[in-house]
Design a protein around this motif. Structure first.
Motif: not given
Length: 904
Positions: A69-85
């Motif tokens: 069972r899920t105890l703590r929901r983890l924070r997610t961030v944008t994937h590297d494939h969706a990043l631009l300079d």
């Protein structure tokens, strides 16, 4: 020395949960990987038991190790494939703004885009720029600024990022990997000691690991909730203990074909989760910040406790090495310690002279990769490894048995006494960065330095904390520093000049890693030599005030109006001398008596017109009101906590309603499914009845034509009489007679009628079942179609529904809790303030003189008489004649005058 590494991805999780943790292991020196921490009871585990890597991995990913069972929901961030300079976009926007004579932010229309541009500018303006930005944000900024991205980025790069614009990855810290290294003399003793002594040392290392985890719980055993930053401070909630995996090792990594020197160290993997008192799993220690802050304290505590334990069991004595300032075991030769430092020498040689700590870590990683490719995952035989170590030690140090006997003579008869404050101060060394920091030294740095001074007699963390508090109260000065964090300790102290002079790197010390301009090898060598002399110089004695009395630890200083930005170096040089404070003359109240001063102080008291008995009654009533308000607040708190617990257990209103709805819809779906089955069977019965009537009509036609006993008609009649689905009987045609044919026709017609009747009954039953299903679904205000749709839900969808309901119930319960607390807090505060005012009045009256009491009593009487007079001056109410006569008679009972309207 202790190292800490944040665990963020799957590769690091596998690395820190397996048995070797990147280090080679040998069977003789290996110990099992065990659980540690007071929070294990919450997940059904116990400290000291063997660790299952799968369970450890589940805990690090925020799931229950047994149930999943899920105890703590983890924070997610944008994937590297969706990043631009974003550098190209920022340059284009700035150029367009410069051409228009405006600022870049003025080209953006929405406030959301303006805020995002400011954050982007801050990221690009750092010393180490952060140019990678999600393509979603760039699309929004480009649309708002009317700047096409297709002209700034290649089509393939932009298309790839947009295809993955919704991709996410884990952005939370799953855990923290801690490595505690012990001194090289203990590693050498472990390599040359007999097996029974090796077992004792490894047992003590494991026991020290449990103590280190308990010490970490003291400093970081809490969670935070709420908004942090922008003027807000998150609330701190105490936890019930940490979750950790403990893994002791005794062998270093291979170096240049060598299997690895003896290196006693301890790996502790802290799971970034703690069960808080509000029944929620959260990150511990301000998301691990306090764990990193107390890294040095935990490292010194681990070494000090191992020294004390080994001294108590084996009689090992420790002395501080003047060069490394580490407490080494007495009896282990220096040559042996240096000979078994191959890896550190290789790292320094690869990193270069004067390399930074980061460069040395890179060099260590490169060496580890080279040796991994060279030797692979080779595991050396324990007997061969120990024989190799003993051969190297015998070549370097000579008689090993004599060295072991000298180092570990046996259990001492008496325990070493605790050092005095003078002895601790004489051995105290602070890092230079702590001694000369502008904003002062933190208590954790002093605590780490104090723990390092104990040679072999540190019994507990509390003992070191008490000694630190005594030293800080006697020697250090509390500085007014404003803090906006949730850390356990935020106080800062001014370091005394004597301790600055005896710090690890004194003020005149030049860092050899940063040689000045025009320096030559000769000057660099001279600087290094001077630094060695400074480190070898004994500390200066500190002058202590007398008498030395232990004092309680001072509380945090009040926050000043302006931040104290005085340079610590100026404080140490005495340049912070303030102007002399004017002395108040002793006859401040020369023309004012004590009674007048008290009367002046109590002139505006709110209860001045109340007597002593009335005041006592008011105090009792105020105490009762406060008790009632606190009891009501406590009842509301208990009710709210019960509601939160019920919501977490799935007993909330929404969860119960969801289960009731699911039960009703399940019954409706079952009834509707049965009705559909009956309709299908009825249709099948009707088809079979139609087929039987058709067969009966064919037989009737044959009978009407008066078919011959022999010939093709007999075979056709046999086929019509054969039931579908059954094999053809070759002798059936021979048994058919002209007289028996009407009986067969009658049987088929009767069977067709029975089937029609059964189909009609099934249709009626299906209609009734459909109506019952509609009734069941209507009980929860839903339709039969929704029931059939929900009956096809998977277990995952049902679990998500239950989780959403529990979360909504919990949120509602917490909102109700916050609402009740917000409503009860002012009532309790008002009742407490009223009681405080009354008690203040009681205290003031207790200090009154007799003359003041008489004066106040007279004033109170006069006020009451004035109040009565004011009431008497009011116009009397109109009375009847009879009432006036009765009052006159009561005033003059002997009067014989008759009054009109009164009978005698």
């Amino acid at each position: 020395m202790a190292h800490i590494t944040p665990i963020k991805n799957t590769r690091q999780v596998r690395y820190w949960t397996r048995k070797d943790v990147g280090c080679p292991t040998s069977g003789v020196l290996a110990r099992p990987v065990v659980w540690s921490g007071a929070g294990l009871a919450r997940v059904g585990l116990s400290a000291g038991t063997a660790v299952d890597p799968e369970m450890a991995s589940e805990l690090l990913w925020g799931r229950h190790p047994i149930t999943g069972r899920t105890l703590r929901r983890l924070r997610t961030v944008t994937h590297d494939h969706a990043l631009l300079d974003a550098t190209a976009f920022a340059q284009a926007l700035r150029e367009r703004a410069a051409a228009a004579g405006r600022e870049p932010v003025e080209l953006l229309r929405s406030q959301r885009s303006k805020d995002r541009w400011k954050r982007l500018e801050n990221g690009l303006g750092k010393r180490k720029p952060e140019p990678l930005v999600p393509v979603k944000d760039l699309d929004r900024l480009a649309k708002d600024a009317r700047l096409p991205l297709g002209e700034l980025y290649p089509a393939g790069v932009l298309g790839f990022a947009r295809r993955h614009r919704d991709a996410r990855k884990n952005g939370a810290v799953l855990g923290h990997g801690h490595t505690f290294n012990f001194v090289k003399s203990l590693s050498a003793l472990l390599a040359i000691a007999p097996p029974w002594m090796v077992k004792v040392i490894m047992e003590e290392v494991e026991a020290v690991g449990h103590e280190v985890v308990a010490a970490a719980e003291v400093f970081t055993g809490y969670g935070v909730t709420g908004e942090q930053g922008r003027g807000h401070l998150a609330a701190r909630i105490e936890g019930e203990g940490l979750l950790a995996v403990m893994n002791p090792h005794a062998q270093a990594r291979p170096t240049k074909g060598h299997p690895g020197d003896p290196s006693l160290h301890l790996h502790v993997t802290f799971v970034n989760a703690i069960w808080c008192r509000d029944s929620v799993w959260r990150s511990f220690g301000s998301s691990g910040q306090d764990l990193r802050r107390y890294n040095a304290v935990l490292g010194e505590f681990a070494k000090a406790r191992l020294r004390a334990r080994l001294h108590d069991r084996l009689g090992i004595r420790f002395e501080r090495d003047p060069k490394t300032r580490e407490s080494e075991a007495v009896g282990i030769p220096l040559k042996l310690r240096e000979a078994w430092s191959k890896r550190s020498k290789a790292i320094r040689a690869k990193a270069g002279p004067g390399a930074s700590a980061a460069r040395r870590r890179v060099a260590a990683m490169q060496l580890a990769q080279v040796e991994r490719r060279r030797q692979g995952r080779r595991v050396w035989d324990p007997a061969v490894l120990l024989d190799l170590w003993r051969t190297e030690a015998r070549t370097t140090a000579g008689d090993l048995d004599q060295a072991v006997a000298t180092t570990a003579p046996g259990r001492p008869r008496t325990r070493t006494a605790e050092p005095t404050m003078e002895e601790v101060l004489a051995r105290l060394w602070l890092p230079r960065r702590a001694a000369v920091r502008r904003k002062g030294c933190e208590r954790r740095e002093v605590l780490a330095a104090v723990i390092a001074t104990y040679p072999d007699n540190l019994r507990s963390l509390h003992q070191a904390q008490e000694m630190t508090d005594r030293i800080i109260a006697q020697v250090f000065t509390l500085l007014p520093v404003k803090s906006g964090t949730n850390w356990i300790e935020t106080e800062r102290y001014r370091v005394p000049p004597d301790l600055v002079a005896t710090s690890k790197n004194p003020l005149h010390w030049n860092d050899p890693r940063r040689p000045s301009r025009g320096s030559t090898p000769a000057t660099t060598a001279a600087v290094l030599r001077r630094a060695q002399l400074d480190r070898a110089r004994p500390p200066l004695p500190l002058a202590l005030p007398s008498p030395v009395q232990p004092e309680p630890r001072p509380g945090p200083a009040p926050r000043p109006v302006a931040a104290d930005r005085t340079d610590q170096v100026q404080l140490d040089l005495g340049l912070d001398a303030a102007a002399p404070v004017p002395v108040v003359p002793p006859d401040r109240f020369g023309q004012l008596t004590i009674e007048d001063a008290i009367a002046e102080a109590t002139a505006e008291r709110p209860h001045k017109m109340t007597g002593d008995l009335e005041l006592a009654e008011q105090v009792a009533a105020a105490e009762q009101a406060l008790a009632q308000a606190e009891q009501a607040a406590a009842d509301h708190e208990l009710d709210a906590l019960q509601r939160i617990a019920d919501a977490d257990a799935g007993l909330g209103d929404l969860a119960v309603a969801l289960r009731r709805r699911r039960s009703a819809l399940a019954a409706a779906a079952a009834l509707k499914t049965e009705a559909l089955v009956l309709l299908d069977r009825a249709a099948d019965e009707r088809r079979q009845a139609a087929a039987e009537r058709k067969r009966a009509a064919g037989l009737q036609e044959l009978h009407r034509r008066r078919w011959l006993p022999l010939g093709a008609d007999r075979a056709k009649a046999a086929r019509l009489l054969q039931d579908p689905g059954k094999p053809l009987d070759p002798e059936a045609a021979a048994r058919i007679t002209r007289k028996g044919l009407p009986k067969h026709i009658e049987r088929l017609e009767r069977s067709a009628k029975d089937r029609d009747d059964a189909a009609e009954v099934m249709k009626t039953t299906a209609k009734n079942l459909t109506e019952a299903a509609r009734t069941e679904a209507g009980r929860v205000h839903d339709t039969v179609e929704a029931a059939l749709l929900e009956a096809r839900f998977t277990e995952r969808e049902i679990e998500d529904q239950d989780g959403a309901a529990r979360a909504a119930d919990t949120a509602a319960a917490r909102a109700k809790h916050d609402q009740d607390a917000a409503a009860d807090a002012p009532k309790v505060a008002d009742a407490r303030q009223a009681l405080k005012g009354l008690r203040t009045e009681v205290d003031l009256r207790a200090r009154m003189t007799a003359r003041q009491r008489v004066d106040e009593e007279q004033e109170r009487r006069r006020a009451r008489e004035e109040e009565r007079a004011a009431l008497g001056a009011r116009p009397a109410p109109v009375q009847s004649r009879a009432v006036r006569a009765r009052d006159q008679q009561a005033k003059h009972p002997g009067s014989g005058q008759s009054q009109p309207g009164v009978k005698r």
